[in-house]
Design a protein around this motif. Sequence first.
Motif, PDB file in Angstrom:
ATOM      1  N   ARG A   1       0.988  -1.143   0.117  1.00  0.00           N
ATOM      2  CA  ARG A   1       0.053   0.018  -0.066  1.00  0.00           C
ATOM      3  C   ARG A   1       0.871   1.034   0.066  1.00  0.00           C
ATOM      4  NH1 ARG A   1      -3.904   0.167   4.689  1.00  0.00           N
ATOM      5  NH2 ARG A   1      -2.234  -0.626   5.850  1.00  0.00           N
TER       6      ARG A   1
ATOM      7  N   PHE B   1      -4.090   6.672   2.041  1.00  0.00           N
ATOM      8  CA  PHE B   1      -3.349   5.508   1.301  1.00  0.00           C
ATOM      9  C   PHE B   1      -4.294   5.686  -0.098  1.00  0.00           C
ATOM     10  CE2 PHE B   1      -3.024   3.593   5.307  1.00  0.00           C
ATOM     11  CZ  PHE B   1      -1.753   3.084   5.408  1.00  0.00           C
TER      12      PHE B   1
ATOM     13  N   HIS C   1      -6.177   4.691  -3.250  1.00  0.00           N
ATOM     14  CA  HIS C   1      -7.238   3.945  -3.377  1.00  0.00           C
ATOM     15  C   HIS C   1      -8.058   4.025  -4.701  1.00  0.00           C
ATOM     16  CE1 HIS C   1     -11.319   2.322  -2.270  1.00  0.00           C
ATOM     17  NE2 HIS C   1     -11.780   3.644  -2.824  1.00  0.00           N
TER      18      HIS C   1
ATOM     19  N   GLY D   1      -7.168   2.314   1.982  1.00  0.00           N
ATOM     20  CA  GLY D   1      -6.222   2.258   0.736  1.00  0.00           C
ATOM     21  C   GLY D   1      -6.249   0.780   0.113  1.00  0.00           C
ATOM     22  N   THR D   2      -5.899   0.813  -0.973  1.00  0.00           N
ATOM     23  CA  THR D   2      -5.950  -0.355  -1.966  1.00  0.00           C
ATOM     24  C   THR D   2      -4.524  -0.922  -1.869  1.00  0.00           C
ATOM     25  OG1 THR D   2      -7.422   0.600  -3.450  1.00  0.00           O
ATOM     26  CG2 THR D   2      -5.960  -1.287  -4.146  1.00  0.00           C
ATOM     27  N   GLU D   3      -4.385  -2.500  -1.902  1.00  0.00           N
ATOM     28  CA  GLU D   3      -3.152  -3.245  -1.716  1.00  0.00           C
ATOM     29  C   GLU D   3      -2.994  -3.419  -3.256  1.00  0.00           C
ATOM     30  OE1 GLU D   3      -2.576  -6.278   1.403  1.00  0.00           O
ATOM     31  OE2 GLU D   3      -2.468  -7.561  -0.549  1.00  0.00           O
TER      32      GLU D   3
END
Length: 971
Positions: free
Chosen positions: A415, A423, A425, A463-465
Motif C-alpha cells: 500500500r 493511502f 485508493h 487504501g488499496t493493496e
Amino acid sequence: MTASPPPTPPFRDPRLPFAKRVDDLLSRLTRDEKVSFLHQFAPAVERLGVAAFRTGQEALHGVAWMGPATVFPQAVGLGATWNPELVRRVGEAVSREVRAMRARDERVGLNVWSPTVNLLRHPLWGRNEEGYSEDPLLTSAIATAYTRGLRGDHPVYWRTAPVLKHWLAHNNETGRDVTSSSVRPRVLHEYDLRAFRATVEAGAVAGVMPAYNLVNGRPNHVSPHLREHLRTWTDQELLVCSDAGAPSNLVDSEHYFDTHEEATAAALVAGVDSFTDHGTDGSPIAARVRGALERGLLSEADVDTAVRRQLSVRFRLGEFDPDDDPHAHSGAFDTPEHRELAREAAEQAVVLLRNDGVLPLAPDTRLAVVGLLADECKLDWYSGTLIHRSTPLEALYERFGAERVRFAEGVDRVRLRTSAGTFLHVPPAPEAPDPARGAQGALDPALLAGRTDLPPLTTDAVGTEFALVDWGDGVLTLRAPDGRYLAVAEDGYVRASADQPGGWVVQETFRLERRGEHGTGHLLRHLGTGRPVSVAADGVKVAARTAETTEPAETAEMPVTAGTAGTAETAEVFEVVVAEHGTDAVRRAAADADVVLVVAGNDPHIRGRETEDRTTLRLPTHQERLLEAARAANPRTVLVLVSAYPYAFAPGRLAAALWTAHGGQAAGTALARVLAGDVAPAGRLPQTWYADDADLPDLLDYDVIGGRQTYRYFEGTPLFPFGHGLSYVPFGYADLVTAVADGALHVFFTLTNAGDTTADEVAQLYTRAVEPSVPRPRRELLAHRRVTLAPGETRRLEFAVPLRAFAFWDVARGDWRLEPGRYDVLVGASSEDVRLRATVTLDGEPAAPRPVLRRGLSAADFDEHGGAALVDRTKAAGDAVTPASGGTAELLYRACDFVTGVRTVRLELAGGAGTVELSAGGARATVESPGTPGPYDYTTVEAPLPVAGGTHDLRVTLRGPLRLAHVGFSG
C-alpha cells in the motif's frame, strides 16, 4: 442507335502480361496522380476506377494491430523450431487471416511488412523477439518458408505480398536513427546481405523495408546496396517501402541533407518506392516530390520507376482481376486448424536447456507454480488481439488437476501511504460496458491506457493493496486487485485502467525514487511522462511540469491537458507499506511440493522492446530473488523462462531449465504438454546464450569477424551454444559418409531414435576450414533438418551442400572465392555437440596477390583492422575509412603485388587534418593530410614510398579525423 460500350483498357485485360498492363495504366495517370502514389496511403483514382491502396500490414506472427487474430509464437520462437515447413504453414495461416479480415475491413492491407530478417547478432537488442536467428542460413531458411506461406502457391496471383524488414545491419534501438553500423565488405557479404539474399532469390518476396540506421555513414534509405545488390537478385519488380518517419529523418535527425526535397529525391533515386511518413497524410511527401521535380533533382521517369514497382505488386495481388483472383475468397479466420497450428508451433518452440531427470513430470507430481509469468499470456508490440488465451498455470491446472498445483505469483503486495497519512485508493469502476472490449470480448490495445471513462485514483484511510512488480532497473508496474494496471491517460490522471502494459509509449510503468539518503519516503515517478505522481482534491495525477519534473529525453512527451497543465501541485512523497513479500509466498508454496516450477522472463513492452535496448543479460533482481527463494526451499526447482531474448543464469544450481519465446495464444498449453511429457521437447536455440555481460561486444560493434561475435567466431565458453536443445529421448548418430560430386558436398549419416516414445531430433551440419589463410568461422551451419522418428526407428539422412557454401568474400579480388584445402565436416545435435566428424579436401582457387599497381587499393578492402570505422565516400556511393572517434586506426592489406617496385604512393583524403603512416617491404612514409572543406571534398596527396618489387603486406596507420578512400602507387 444504342451506343457501344467503351473499350476495355488494356490494364483491365487479364489476357495481357502484367508488365504491359502496368505500362498502360502508368501512361493513363497524370503526373500529380503518380506523385500521390508514392505515399504509403495512395489515394483512389476514380476516373480510372483505381481503388486506394495502402502499403504495410504488420503480420510478424499473426495479423497485428487490426483486432482479434490468431496469435502464433514470436518470431524468435518460430526460429527456435528449426522447422521451415512448420513456419511455411504458419505463414499460410496468417495470409488467410489477412484475406479474411480484409474482406470485412478494407483497412487491412495485403502488402504485409513481414518477416524481420535482421540477424540476432547482439542479444541485448531490444527487438530480439522479431528476428529468427543469429545465423544467416537459418534465418533465410525460416524467412523463406514464412514468405512462401504468405505469398501462396498460385503461379500468378499472390495471397499477400511480403516485405522483408529491416535492410540493413540493424541491431540497436539506442540512437537507431542516428547511429552508423560500420560494416566491412566481408561482414557485408558473408553475414548481413546473406540472410536477405537467399530469401529474395527464392521468389516469394515483394520487397524490403530499409532500416532507420546508417551503414558506413550513409542512411539505409539512400543506400546504393538497394541497386547494387538487392535488385540484382531477382527479375521481379521489388517494392521498397520506407520505415515510418525515416524519410523525414534524413533531414530532421540525421542532417544528411539540407532540404526535404533533396532527401526525398535521393531516396527515390536510390530505390525507395513508397514513403511511410506523416501518417495518412500524403500531402507533405507529394509537395517534396513536386519541389524536387521543379528543382531538377528528379525526373518524371524516376517517379514512373517507383510507381511501376508499386503497381506491379498490386497486379500480382489480383486487385485488377477480381474475377480471376484465386485468393479472393480463400480467407479463413480463427479456424480449428489455425488453433491447432498455434499449439503445434508453440510446442515445437520449447527448448529444454538442462535436465537432471526431474522432467518429464510424473502424473501424480505435486507442483508449486511460482513467478511473474506463471499466470500470464503476454503479447508484444506486433501481436494481434488474443481470441484464445492459455497461461502456464491454467494449463497445469487442467493437466495435473487444481488440487495438485499450488500457485504463488511472487509479487510484493504493498500500500502507498501519503504524507497526510492516507493511502492510495482505487475507487469502484462503473458497471457500464467496457469500451475497450469489442464484440468478441477481445481487448483493443489502443483503448486501454488511454481510457478516461473510469474514475481516477483517490485516497482514503485504508487504501488499496497493489501488486508491485519490479521488472528490473527499478521499473515497476502496479496492479489493482481487479487485475487492471495503473496507467496515465492524456488528461494526466492515474487510473486502474490497463489490462496489460503496452502502447508505443508505455503508460503503465513507474519508478520509486527515494527521498533523502536514509529516508523512507519515495517519489512515484511515471515513466511515460517523466513526472512524479501528485495527489489533489480532484484525484491522483501526474504533477505539473517543474524544474524537477522535466521530461526524460528517451521518451516521447505525452500531452497533459485539464487537471495538470498550469496547476501548482507538488509531487507527493509516499511511504511504501509492504503487506507481503513475494519471496515469502514463494517459500511457502515451494516447501511441500515435489517439484517447483519458477516461471520467469520479461514483459515484451518493458525494458527491451522497439525503441529500447536491454542493458544486461541478467534476470531482474526481483526474479533472481524469487528463483533463489524457491531453490532454497526445494532443490527440485525448474526454471521455465518465457522471454523474448536470452538471459544469463546459473543452470548448475537447478534441477532443470527450459526456454520458450512468448508463445502466443497456446503458450501455456504447449508448456504444460512439454513439462508433462505429452510432447518431447525438440526446440533448438537460434542464437548463442552468453554466460556474462563481459562476453558481449559493444552494442554498436557490427564487425562480427573482428569482434569474434556469434557462435561463428566466439571463442569463449557460452552458457548454452547455438543449436542447443535437449530431449527426453536419446538419439544415435552413425555411419557418416561424405562425397564430392556435381558441384556439391554430399553428406550421409543415419539417425536413430533410441528411446521408447516418438520424438523429433534436429540434425545439424557444420563445417570449419582447417587451415584458412584468413579468419574464418570456427563453426558455420551448412544445413539442418528436423526429423520425427518413432521408437527404434532409423533413418538415413542426406545433405547436398553446394560447394559455393564453403566460399568466403575475398577482399583482394572483390568476389567470392573457394579456398582449396581441408574442411572439417561436423554432424551433431548443436554447434558444440558434435557426434560425427570427417575431413574433406576441396579444390578451389588459390589466393592471388592484390594487383595494386593496376587498380590501387580501395581503403575499405582491408584484411584486418584495429580502431577503424567505415564511412561514406560520397552521399551516393562508396566507402572510406576513418579512425573511430577521431583516434587511431590500423589497417592491414595482405599480399600486395608491387611487381617490379614502386616509388610513389597517392592517397585520396578528405575530412579533418591528420597523418597517414604507411609501410611495406621495409619502406616507410608519413603523409600529412591537410584537411578539406567538407567530408566529401577529396584531395590527392602524394609522397615517396620506395617499395622493392615483389609481394608485400601493406600497413597503414591513420591518425586524426581524416577519411582515406583510396591508395594508389606509381613506379
